[in-house]
Design a protein around this motif. Sequence first.
Motif, mmCIF file in Angstrom:
data_model
loop_
_atom_site.group_PDB
_atom_site.id
_atom_site.type_symbol
_atom_site.label_atom_id
_atom_site.label_comp_id
_atom_site.label_asym_id
_atom_site.label_seq_id
_atom_site.Cartn_x
_atom_site.Cartn_y
_atom_site.Cartn_z
ATOM 1 N N GLY A 56 32.622 56.012 16.340
ATOM 2 C CA GLY A 56 33.512 55.406 17.326
ATOM 3 C C GLY A 56 34.662 56.325 17.690
ATOM 4 O O GLY A 56 34.993 56.484 18.871
ATOM 5 N N GLU A 57 35.276 56.930 16.672
ATOM 6 C CA GLU A 57 36.382 57.866 16.923
ATOM 7 C C GLU A 57 35.917 59.060 17.746
ATOM 8 O O GLU A 57 36.607 59.504 18.672
ATOM 9 N N MET A 58 34.746 59.591 17.414
ATOM 10 C CA MET A 58 34.229 60.748 18.144
ATOM 11 C C MET A 58 33.959 60.402 19.605
ATOM 12 O O MET A 58 34.321 61.152 20.520
ATOM 13 N N LEU A 59 33.346 59.248 19.835
ATOM 14 C CA LEU A 59 33.039 58.860 21.212
ATOM 15 C C LEU A 59 34.305 58.613 22.018
ATOM 16 O O LEU A 59 34.377 58.964 23.204
ATOM 17 N N GLU A 60 35.307 58.033 21.385
ATOM 18 C CA GLU A 60 36.562 57.790 22.090
ATOM 19 C C GLU A 60 37.300 59.105 22.355
ATOM 20 O O GLU A 60 37.836 59.323 23.441
ATOM 21 N N ARG A 61 37.302 59.991 21.366
ATOM 22 C CA ARG A 61 37.985 61.276 21.493
ATOM 23 C C ARG A 61 37.381 62.127 22.622
ATOM 24 O O ARG A 61 38.088 62.852 23.316
ATOM 25 N N THR A 62 36.078 62.028 22.817
ATOM 26 C CA THR A 62 35.395 62.863 23.808
ATOM 27 C C THR A 62 35.151 62.148 25.144
ATOM 28 O O THR A 62 34.628 62.745 26.077
ATOM 29 N N ARG A 63 35.544 60.879 25.220
ATOM 30 C CA ARG A 63 35.252 60.070 26.413
ATOM 31 C C ARG A 63 35.766 60.711 27.692
ATOM 32 O O ARG A 63 35.009 60.918 28.650
ATOM 33 N N ALA A 64 37.034 61.045 27.744
ATOM 34 C CA ALA A 64 37.617 61.614 28.971
ATOM 35 C C ALA A 64 37.007 62.970 29.296
ATOM 36 O O ALA A 64 36.737 63.270 30.466
ATOM 37 N N ASP A 65 36.768 63.781 28.269
ATOM 38 C CA ASP A 65 36.176 65.101 28.486
ATOM 39 C C ASP A 65 34.791 65.009 29.108
ATOM 40 O O ASP A 65 34.352 65.926 29.800
ATOM 41 N N LEU A 66 34.108 63.904 28.840
ATOM 42 C CA LEU A 66 32.761 63.715 29.376
ATOM 43 C C LEU A 66 32.770 62.928 30.685
ATOM 44 O O LEU A 66 31.723 62.588 31.216
ATOM 45 N N GLY A 67 33.964 62.645 31.179
ATOM 46 C CA GLY A 67 34.084 61.981 32.475
ATOM 47 C C GLY A 67 33.763 60.507 32.447
ATOM 48 O O GLY A 67 33.385 59.941 33.471
ATOM 49 N N SER A 68 33.937 59.858 31.325
ATOM 50 C CA SER A 68 33.631 58.436 31.221
ATOM 51 C C SER A 68 34.902 57.628 31.052
ATOM 52 O O SER A 68 35.868 58.080 30.442
ATOM 53 N N ASP A 69 34.881 56.427 31.598
ATOM 54 C CA ASP A 69 35.989 55.504 31.358
ATOM 55 C C ASP A 69 35.530 54.296 30.550
ATOM 56 O O ASP A 69 36.237 53.306 30.426
ATOM 57 N N VAL A 70 34.349 54.379 29.965
ATOM 58 C CA VAL A 70 33.773 53.275 29.198
ATOM 59 C C VAL A 70 34.152 53.417 27.723
ATOM 60 O O VAL A 70 33.833 54.420 27.085
ATOM 61 N N VAL A 71 34.817 52.397 27.209
ATOM 62 C CA VAL A 71 35.122 52.336 25.783
ATOM 63 C C VAL A 71 33.977 51.575 25.135
ATOM 64 O O VAL A 71 33.789 50.383 25.380
ATOM 65 N N LEU A 72 33.184 52.271 24.333
ATOM 66 C CA LEU A 72 31.991 51.664 23.745
ATOM 67 C C LEU A 72 32.299 50.790 22.536
ATOM 68 O O LEU A 72 31.704 49.728 22.359
ATOM 69 N N PHE A 73 33.200 51.266 21.684
ATOM 70 C CA PHE A 73 33.494 50.563 20.437
ATOM 71 C C PHE A 73 34.994 50.562 20.200
ATOM 72 O O PHE A 73 35.679 51.532 20.505
ATOM 73 N N SER A 74 35.471 49.486 19.595
ATOM 74 C CA SER A 74 36.838 49.484 19.081
ATOM 75 C C SER A 74 36.867 50.303 17.800
ATOM 76 O O SER A 74 37.792 51.056 17.555
ATOM 77 N N GLU A 75 35.812 50.121 16.997
ATOM 78 C CA GLU A 75 35.638 50.880 15.761
ATOM 79 C C GLU A 75 34.139 50.980 15.508
ATOM 80 O O GLU A 75 33.395 50.040 15.793
ATOM 81 N N ALA A 76 33.692 52.108 14.952
ATOM 82 C CA ALA A 76 32.272 52.275 14.632
ATOM 83 C C ALA A 76 32.106 53.434 13.657
ATOM 84 O O ALA A 76 32.561 54.542 13.921
ATOM 85 N N ASP A 77 31.485 53.128 12.529
ATOM 86 C CA ASP A 77 31.174 54.139 11.525
ATOM 87 C C ASP A 77 29.719 54.002 11.114
ATOM 88 O O ASP A 77 29.148 52.903 11.170
ATOM 89 N N VAL A 78 29.127 55.105 10.672
ATOM 90 C CA VAL A 78 27.763 55.103 10.150
ATOM 91 C C VAL A 78 27.807 55.706 8.751
ATOM 92 O O VAL A 78 28.274 56.829 8.573
ATOM 93 N N TYR A 79 27.329 54.941 7.777
ATOM 94 C CA TYR A 79 27.291 55.384 6.380
ATOM 95 C C TYR A 79 25.895 55.887 6.055
ATOM 96 O O TYR A 79 24.907 55.193 6.320
ATOM 97 N N SER A 80 25.809 57.089 5.497
ATOM 98 C CA SER A 80 24.536 57.702 5.120
ATOM 99 C C SER A 80 24.480 57.856 3.602
ATOM 100 O O SER A 80 25.457 58.269 2.980
#
Length: 147
Positions: A56-80
Amino acid sequence: MTRLLAAFALALLPQLAQAQDAVTYETDQSFDDVIFGLESAILDAGLVIDSVSHTGEMLERTRADLGSDVVLFSEADVYSFCSAALSRKVMEADPMNIRFCPYDIFVLVRPDAPDTTVIGFNRYPDGPMQEVQTLLDGIARAAIGLE
């Protein structure tokens, strides 16, 4: 890169067509409470967390750089994480089961449903991998108090 990020985000959204490829549970518990429950459930199963992807943090951090105004998640983590014993068992049955390791469980909150936290994981094929799916299901359910 944009296609890769979009494909990854779509794979996590349970309300989309890909939902049949994921098992998800919804709870009114906070994201932090579910994360704490997930970490505890993984450790209680005798497993070690290999990594946490702050998707979630990565997608939000890169959102503007990728030309998007869509906020996909308020929070999102993946545990491996992985289980040496179970991984050996399923890979002895079919060495190509390596493609499923490590195992992942995701936790997310969508901006349109801020009071709902989703926890889930990918479905696995019939056969030996069903034992892994059962493990992940038990961990996800324990994380939110269903076990």
